[in-house]
Each structure stands twice: as C-alpha cells, then as structure tokens.
Design a protein around this motif. Structure first.
Motif, PDB file in Angstrom:
ATOM      1  N   ILE A 182      -4.881   3.050  -3.612  1.00 31.42           N
ATOM      2  CA  ILE A 182      -5.478   2.090  -2.674  1.00 31.42           C
ATOM      3  C   ILE A 182      -5.843   0.810  -3.424  1.00 31.42           C
ATOM      4  N   PHE A 233       0.841  -1.196   0.000  1.00 38.93           N
ATOM      5  CA  PHE A 233       0.000   0.000   0.000  1.00 38.93           C
ATOM      6  C   PHE A 233       0.877   1.247   0.000  1.00 38.93           C
ATOM      7  N   GLY A 293     -10.524   5.454   1.085  1.00 35.23           N
ATOM      8  CA  GLY A 293     -10.087   5.123   2.430  1.00 35.23           C
ATOM      9  C   GLY A 293     -10.797   3.897   2.953  1.00 35.23           C
ATOM     10  N   SER A 294     -11.635   3.312   2.105  1.00 36.45           N
ATOM     11  CA  SER A 294     -12.348   2.111   2.522  1.00 36.45           C
ATOM     12  C   SER A 294     -12.592   1.199   1.329  1.00 36.45           C
ATOM     13  N   ASN A 303      -2.523  -2.974   6.104  1.00 41.93           N
ATOM     14  CA  ASN A 303      -2.989  -1.583   6.131  1.00 41.93           C
ATOM     15  C   ASN A 303      -4.119  -1.449   7.154  1.00 41.93           C
ATOM     16  N   LEU A 354      -6.973   1.184   6.765  1.00 42.05           N
ATOM     17  CA  LEU A 354      -7.995   1.076   5.728  1.00 42.05           C
ATOM     18  C   LEU A 354      -9.286   0.552   6.345  1.00 42.05           C
ATOM     19  N   LYS A 355     -10.382   1.241   6.106  1.00 47.90           N
ATOM     20  CA  LYS A 355     -11.680   0.824   6.627  1.00 47.90           C
ATOM     21  C   LYS A 355     -12.217  -0.325   5.788  1.00 47.90           C
TER      22      LYS A 355
END
Length: 389
Positions: free
Chosen positions: A373, A5, A171-172, A317, A320-321
């Motif tokens: 991502i 990542f 972010g997810s 990671n 990360l959501k």
C-alpha cells in the motif's frame, strides 16, 4: 494511467524480504554502515548510480522518458532506536538497538519504489529523486542532507514522505491539509549558585530555589501565554541537584521539551522563556544558562499539494480508506525539507491486530500488509504529480 497499487502487490515478497533484512541490522544516528551498504547494493543492482551525501545519506535519481518536467523528492528514513527489541518476532533484532519506529518499512518501500519507477520510466515526465536518510530520530539527518545538496541538482519542486501509523490495520492512510507534526524544542537549563550548609541558607545562593521558580513559571506559560485554541505542551523530564539533605548544592540542571503546531506560538513561548529566566536571575542571584540543544519546526503538509495527491490516490484506489485531519504530537525532521519545498506527509496505517504497543516501545510490531500500500501510494503520487505539473 496504470494502477500502481495493483502493480505494487507484485513486489510484496521483495518488500517483506528487504524489510526483514533491514530489521535485523538496526543502527542509530548518523552512522549506519551496514544499512547504507545494504541499500546501496540493492540500488546498484538495479543499475542506478547512487550518490552519497554526508554520513550515511544516499540519493538516486530516476528520469522519466516522456520529456522534461519537474522534480519530486521521495524521502525514506533508515535509522533505528537505542533499545532492545522485545517483540518475539522470528526476525527480531538482537543487541541494544531496534527498529521500533518502522523506518525499516520506509526504507524497504523506497527501494522497491526505485525499481518500480525504473520500470515505469516511459510513463512519466520529469524526475524522481529518492532520499535515503539517517538520523531522523535525533533530528540530524535531514539537516545534513539539505546542507549536502539533496534539494539541488536537479532542484526539487515538491516532496513526499510517509510514516508508519498505528491507529488502524492496513487499508487506510491518514493525512492533514496543514500542520501534521509538532515542532520540538528540547532544552537544558544549567543553574549555578553558591553551595553551603543547609543550616545557613543566607550564606548561600540556592540553585534549587531558582530551579523551582523556573519550573513553576514555565508551567504557567501554556495556560497564560498560549491561545486556548492552540495545542501546546511544555514538559520537564529531568531535574538534578544536590547530594544530601543538609547541603545546599552549587548547581542544578533542568531538561524539558516544548511542542506546538503553530510557528507563532513557538516563537512567542521561546521568547517568554528567556524573559522568565532573566527575572529569575535577578530574583535569585544565580547564573542561569538556557540551551535549546535540538529542535525542528512543525511539519506543514502543504494543503494544495496534499489535496491534489489525495485526489490521485482516491481516483486510483477508491477502496483505500482516506482519513483526513490527522495531527500527531511527535516531531519529524522532514519539517526542514517542508520549510524549503511544498511537502506532503502521509501516515501509512500498519497496526498488527492485538498488538497495542506504540512507536518506540520494545514490543511494537508493524503489519507488513501495509508495505505494498505504501509503495502504491508514493509511486501513484509521484507519477501523477509529475505528469500533471
């Protein structure tokens, strides 16, 4: 293990550059000459041998240097949609085609994945096969590439695909351990009766009457034939018949779509549709033909594989959501690959703040911060799985 990542952030400028180039050359269906040329040139510049599979399908193979092992497939679709873009972006497409489903992001991520995997060859065993696919939107590309041998030579043991998601900003990622997309069966019903004067209906065989009976009976299928706990939709999107108020027409046509996660429900409802039509034939004396003209099964994100990959991602990671239990009503021809090899399907959240349009809308935008991502996600998943299996 290296943090892929973090390494993926080094590719962000390339990811954006390639994505914007692809965004400005949208092509639809199986014929993607400019897209294919662009992707081939990028891959060949890396020193890779590109295999052409059918019309516009491409594949490259990257072999790890830690020894023999299994083969994992990474799929990226490349086709666009037949609509004019209205996003107002500086790199908007012109003309009557547009990347309003985010496949340009998918292809860009896969190009950079090839480069990163080449640089990381010494750190994994086995093989990574990358599948660049046309015609996902019409459910034709995956079928074609399977028939052309994408899952053979070497034999594919597992597969990964991702798709842009618009539920959250970058972010997810979202996923499901089980069925994640619905099956899709698009159907057409052609009805032939006997036309005549509206004042003498007894001398005709009315196809509109048959169409009404079909519509009404099909609408009851979901309520009375599908288990209440199952998700099923049966929608008619087109009905066509007649030309004047006092003419009973010769023909009528209906078109619709059936969607569900359950293969058993899909099979049962399709069977009941045929039985209903047989009854309407007898009741109305019309000739009725049912054609399922496109269809794909529901996509099983294999639970064991998906849980394993999510574990690698979470460990690498932790910021990360990870959003579980994601299911979408859209359909995806990656399901045809998932029928043959264990597959995991991820949703890469790519929402642009303030842009509330959906996929397939001419005004939709995708957040390019999601690109690294997505790259880190598939490289981490592929290398970790190969080294642990």
């Amino acid at each position: 293990m290296a943090n892929y990542f973090e390494k993926a952030n080094e590719y962000k400028d390339k990811l954006i550059e390639n994505r914007r180039s692809l965004h400005q050359m949208p092509e639809t269906g199986l014929s993607l000459p400019n897209t294919k040329k662009f992707v081939m040139e990028k891959l060949e510049a890396l020193g890779l041998e590109v295999q052409e599979l059918g019309e516009s399908g491409l594949s490259v193979l990257i072999e790890g240097e830690k020894g023999d092992g299994k083969c994992i497939l990474l799929r990226a679709d490349m086709d666009a949609l037949p609509m004019k873009e209205e996003s107002g972006l500086s790199f908007s497409a012109t003309g009557d085609k547009a990347h309003t489903c985010g496949h340009d992001l998918h292809a860009s991520i896969a190009i950079s994945a090839a480069e990163m995997l080449l640089k990381e060859k010494k750190n994994f065993k086995g093989k990574v096969k990358i599948m660049f696919q046309p015609a996902e939107e019409i459910f034709a590309g995956s079928k074609m590439m399977i028939e052309e041998g994408i899952l053979e030579n070497p034999k594919v043991d597992a597969a990964i695909a991702l798709h842009t998601g618009l539920d959250e900003e970058p972010g997810s990622i979202s996923y499901n351990e089980g069925y994640i997309t619905t099956s899709c069966d698009n159907f057409k019903i052609n009805i032939k009766g006997k036309g005549g004067h509206g004042a003498y209906p007894h001398t005709t065989i009315d196809p509109i009457n048959a169409a009404f009976n079909i519509y009404q009976n099909f609408m009851e299928l979901v309520a009375r034939e599908a288990p209440p706990q199952e998700t099923v939709t049966l929608t008619f999107g087109m009905m066509s018949a007649g030309s004047n108020s006092n003419i009973i027409p010769e023909t009528a046509e209906l078109q619709g779509t059936l969607r569900t996660y359950s293969p058993e429900v899909r099979k049962n409802i399709k069977g009941r549709m045929e039985e209903i039509l047989e009854g309407v034939r007898k009741a109305t004396r019309c000739e009725i033909a049912l054609d399922f003209f496109t269809g794909v099964p529901s996509l099983l994100s294999e639970p064991k594989l998906t849980a394993e990959l999510v574990g690698y991602i979470s460990e690498t990671n932790p910021e990360l959501k990870l959003i579980p239990n994601m299911q979408i009503m859209a359909s995806e021809d990656m399901a045809l690959v998932a029928e043959k090899v264990p597959t995991t399907y991820f949703m890469l959240n790519s929402k642009v703040k303030g842009n509330n349009f959906s996929h397939h809308n001419p005004g939709v935008e995708f957040n390019e911060d999601a690109l690294p991502i997505g790259l880190g996600l598939i490289v981490t998943s592929a290398i970790s799985w190969l080294n642990n299996n």
